[in-house]
Write an enzyme that holds these catalytic residues in place. Structure first.
Site, PDB file in Angstrom:
ATOM      1  N   LYS A  63       0.807  -1.232   0.000  1.00 27.00           N
ATOM      2  CA  LYS A  63       0.000   0.000   0.000  1.00 27.00           C
ATOM      3  C   LYS A  63       0.842   1.286   0.000  1.00 27.00           C
ATOM      4  O   LYS A  63       0.399   2.304  -0.522  1.00 27.00           O
ATOM      5  CB  LYS A  63      -0.945   0.026   1.213  1.00 27.00           C
ATOM      6  CG  LYS A  63      -2.166  -0.861   1.062  1.00 27.00           C
ATOM      7  CD  LYS A  63      -3.127  -0.628   2.209  1.00 27.00           C
ATOM      8  CE  LYS A  63      -4.400  -1.412   2.056  1.00 27.00           C
ATOM      9  NZ  LYS A  63      -5.432  -1.024   3.027  1.00 27.00           N
ATOM     10  N   ASP A  89     -10.358   3.724   1.654  1.00 26.32           N
ATOM     11  CA  ASP A  89     -10.646   3.270   3.022  1.00 26.32           C
ATOM     12  C   ASP A  89     -11.368   4.348   3.830  1.00 26.32           C
ATOM     13  O   ASP A  89     -12.162   4.036   4.718  1.00 26.32           O
ATOM     14  CB  ASP A  89      -9.351   2.874   3.752  1.00 26.32           C
ATOM     15  CG  ASP A  89      -8.866   1.484   3.347  1.00 26.32           C
ATOM     16  OD1 ASP A  89      -9.688   0.679   2.864  1.00 26.32           O
ATOM     17  OD2 ASP A  89      -7.657   1.212   3.506  1.00 26.32           O
TER      18      ASP A  89
HETATM   19  P1  NAP Z   1      -1.152  -2.490  11.356  1.00 23.81           P
HETATM   20  O1  NAP Z   1      -0.680  -1.480  10.364  1.00 23.81           O
HETATM   21  O2  NAP Z   1      -0.311  -3.676  11.662  1.00 23.81           O
HETATM   22  O3  NAP Z   1      -1.433  -1.679  12.725  1.00 23.81           O
HETATM   23  C1  NAP Z   1      -1.908  -2.329  13.874  1.00 23.81           C
HETATM   24  C2  NAP Z   1      -1.844  -1.396  15.071  1.00 23.81           C
HETATM   25  O4  NAP Z   1      -2.352  -2.117  16.197  1.00 23.81           O
HETATM   26  C3  NAP Z   1      -0.451  -0.928  15.443  1.00 23.81           C
HETATM   27  O5  NAP Z   1      -0.527   0.369  15.980  1.00 23.81           O
HETATM   28  C4  NAP Z   1      -0.039  -1.949  16.506  1.00 23.81           C
HETATM   29  O6  NAP Z   1       0.916  -1.458  17.412  1.00 23.81           O
HETATM   30  C5  NAP Z   1      -1.350  -2.128  17.232  1.00 23.81           C
HETATM   31  N1  NAP Z   1      -1.412  -3.392  17.951  1.00 23.81           N
HETATM   32  C6  NAP Z   1      -1.177  -4.636  17.458  1.00 23.81           C
HETATM   33  N2  NAP Z   1      -1.343  -5.565  18.434  1.00 23.81           N
HETATM   34  C7  NAP Z   1      -1.654  -4.876  19.562  1.00 23.81           C
HETATM   35  C8  NAP Z   1      -1.914  -5.264  20.906  1.00 23.81           C
HETATM   36  N3  NAP Z   1      -1.903  -6.561  21.280  1.00 23.81           N
HETATM   37  N4  NAP Z   1      -2.214  -4.304  21.809  1.00 23.81           N
HETATM   38  C9  NAP Z   1      -2.229  -3.006  21.442  1.00 23.81           C
HETATM   39  N5  NAP Z   1      -1.968  -2.562  20.190  1.00 23.81           N
HETATM   40  C10 NAP Z   1      -1.705  -3.494  19.262  1.00 23.81           C
HETATM   41  O7  NAP Z   1      -2.580  -3.085  10.940  1.00 23.81           O
HETATM   42  P2  NAP Z   1      -3.744  -2.322  10.144  1.00 23.81           P
HETATM   43  O8  NAP Z   1      -3.626  -2.597   8.694  1.00 23.81           O
HETATM   44  O9  NAP Z   1      -3.767  -0.930  10.634  1.00 23.81           O
HETATM   45  O10 NAP Z   1      -5.055  -3.135  10.640  1.00 23.81           O
HETATM   46  C11 NAP Z   1      -5.565  -2.993  11.941  1.00 23.81           C
HETATM   47  C12 NAP Z   1      -6.912  -3.693  12.049  1.00 23.81           C
HETATM   48  O11 NAP Z   1      -7.859  -3.075  11.187  1.00 23.81           O
HETATM   49  C13 NAP Z   1      -6.870  -5.174  11.640  1.00 23.81           C
HETATM   50  O12 NAP Z   1      -7.696  -5.906  12.498  1.00 23.81           O
HETATM   51  C14 NAP Z   1      -7.470  -5.162  10.241  1.00 23.81           C
HETATM   52  O13 NAP Z   1      -8.102  -6.391   9.916  1.00 23.81           O
HETATM   53  C15 NAP Z   1      -8.496  -4.051  10.368  1.00 23.81           C
HETATM   54  N6  NAP Z   1      -8.818  -3.416   9.065  1.00 23.81           N
HETATM   55  C16 NAP Z   1     -10.111  -3.488   8.627  1.00 23.81           C
HETATM   56  C17 NAP Z   1     -10.462  -2.891   7.432  1.00 23.81           C
HETATM   57  C18 NAP Z   1     -11.879  -2.966   6.956  1.00 23.81           C
HETATM   58  O14 NAP Z   1     -12.142  -2.713   5.774  1.00 23.81           O
HETATM   59  N7  NAP Z   1     -12.830  -3.280   7.809  1.00 23.81           N
HETATM   60  C19 NAP Z   1      -9.494  -2.204   6.680  1.00 23.81           C
HETATM   61  C20 NAP Z   1      -8.176  -2.148   7.170  1.00 23.81           C
HETATM   62  C21 NAP Z   1      -7.853  -2.762   8.368  1.00 23.81           C
HETATM   63  P3  NAP Z   1       2.497  -1.716  17.152  1.00 23.81           P
HETATM   64  O15 NAP Z   1       2.841  -0.873  15.969  1.00 23.81           O
HETATM   65  O16 NAP Z   1       3.118  -1.283  18.411  1.00 23.81           O
HETATM   66  O17 NAP Z   1       2.643  -3.178  16.857  1.00 23.81           O
END
Ligand code: NAP
Length: 287
Positions: free
Chosen positions: A70, A106
């Site tokens: 992305k 998004d």
């Molecule tokens: P990402 O870039 O990996 O970011 C995840 C974030 O969550 C980071 O800030 C990470 O912190 C934090 N995190 C991970 N594990 C954690 C924990 N155990 N406790 C506290 N914080 C934690 O992932 P993303 O792409 O943003 O996606 C995040 C979520 O959104 C996922 O569940 C994804 O499936 C969902 N999503 C949904 C859609 C939709 O269309 N509905 C679209 C996009 C994403 P660190 O950096 O410190 O690891």
């Protein structure tokens, strides 16, 4: 039926086999009666430039981008919309006649279920859990809603500072603040909108929740708790939120609406069948 005039769309990622986009888009394409096909393309990071050049050569009309491309796709595009520039990520690309243009749908997806609530968000506080990729679209969305304050919670101080700095040139930067999880309890009483942009609670860790019942009880009346996760539906967070009287929104509609916005862009149609897209996703997620 695929024939000599069929136009190509697709999604690139690594891995890609679990993507729900092909089933969602092909169902919509069939309902619209369009001669398009939407395919998954497994593309490694090292092959990204070659793939994009190849897509131009074979006249792919447009494509979606998922993890891990992305951000890196941006170097191969000729135009990037301001919203995608601000987020720093592109999820939708189309051929503009003499080059590739990119945007990020998004934000449209995130906003769709909130706009249905028809609220005035200007005096509200949004709390965003997580500061990763999805949180960037959420912050841009909350800014578009006009939220009075956007408070982002993270577990890594350095990442939080980097996140805050990345928005400094935006007009809403003064409404944005970053906080560590230890501060959350004191922020929750002002949280009119709480968005989970972490994977906490996602399958298979379905018993996990980023907030406890006690924490959710601190939210103001009529608070909206929005979990971007769509497996399971609802998540433990949303179950607890409803028990505490909050309004719950899960991540399925965001998935549908970001896809619908991309398909509308590629096909120039304003009648993309979101009900069909939602239905096929629900069926797929049940299995
Ligand atoms: P990402 O870039 O990996 O970011 C995840 C974030 O969550 C980071 O800030 C990470 O912190 C934090 N995190 C991970 N594990 C954690 C924990 N155990 N406790 C506290 N914080 C934690 O992932 P993303 O792409 O943003 O996606 C995040 C979520 O959104 C996922 O569940 C994804 O499936 C969902 N999503 C949904 C859609 C939709 O269309 N509905 C679209 C996009 C994403 P660190 O950096 O410190 O690891």
């Amino acid at each position: 039926m695929v024939d000599g005039a069929t136009k190509l769309l697709g999604v690139i990622g690594d891995p890609i086999e679990h993507s729900l986009s092909p089933v969602m888009h092909n169902a919509a394409i069939a309902e619209l009666g369009l001669n398009y096909v939407y395919l998954p393309f497994h593309i490694a990071a090292a092959d990204l430039g070659t793939a994009v050049a190849g897509f131009a050569a074979i006249q792919v009309q447009g494509f979606n981008i998922t993890i891990p491309h992305k951000q890196s796709i941006m170097t191969f595009l000729d135009n990037i919309t301001p919203v995608a520039q601000a987020i720093g990520a592109v999820n939708t690309v189309w051929w503009n006649g003499d080059g590739w243009s990119g945007t990020n749908t998004d934000v449209i997806g995130f906003l769709a279920p909130l706009q249905k609530l028809e609220r005035d968000w200007s005096q509200t506080t949004a709390i965003v859990l997580g500061c990763g990729g999805a949180a960037r679209a959420v912050v841009a969305g909350c800014a578009q809603l006009g939220c009075g304050a956007i408070q982002v919670i993270g577990r890594d101080a350095a990442k939080l500072q980097k996140f805050a700095a990345s928005w400094q040139d935006n007009s809403f930067a003064r409404t944005l603040s970053v906080h560590e999880w230890t501060q959350l309890s004191t922020l929750l009483p002002q949280g009119n909108l709480v968005v989970n942009a972490t994977p906490v609670g996602m399958f298979p860790m379905v018993q996990a929740s980023p907030l406890s019942a006690e924490e959710l009880a601190k939210l103001p009346e009529q608070a909206v708790v929005y979990d971007l996760i769509y497996t399971p539906r609802p998540t433990r967070l949303l179950k607890l939120a409803v028990e505490q009287g909050a309004i719950a929104i899960d991540g399925l509609e965001m998935l549908v609406q970001q896809g619908a916005a991309a398909l509308a862009k590629w096909t120039n149609r304003d009648d993309v069948p979101t009900a069909t897209m939602r239905q096929v996703l629900q069926q797929k997620l049940r299995h």
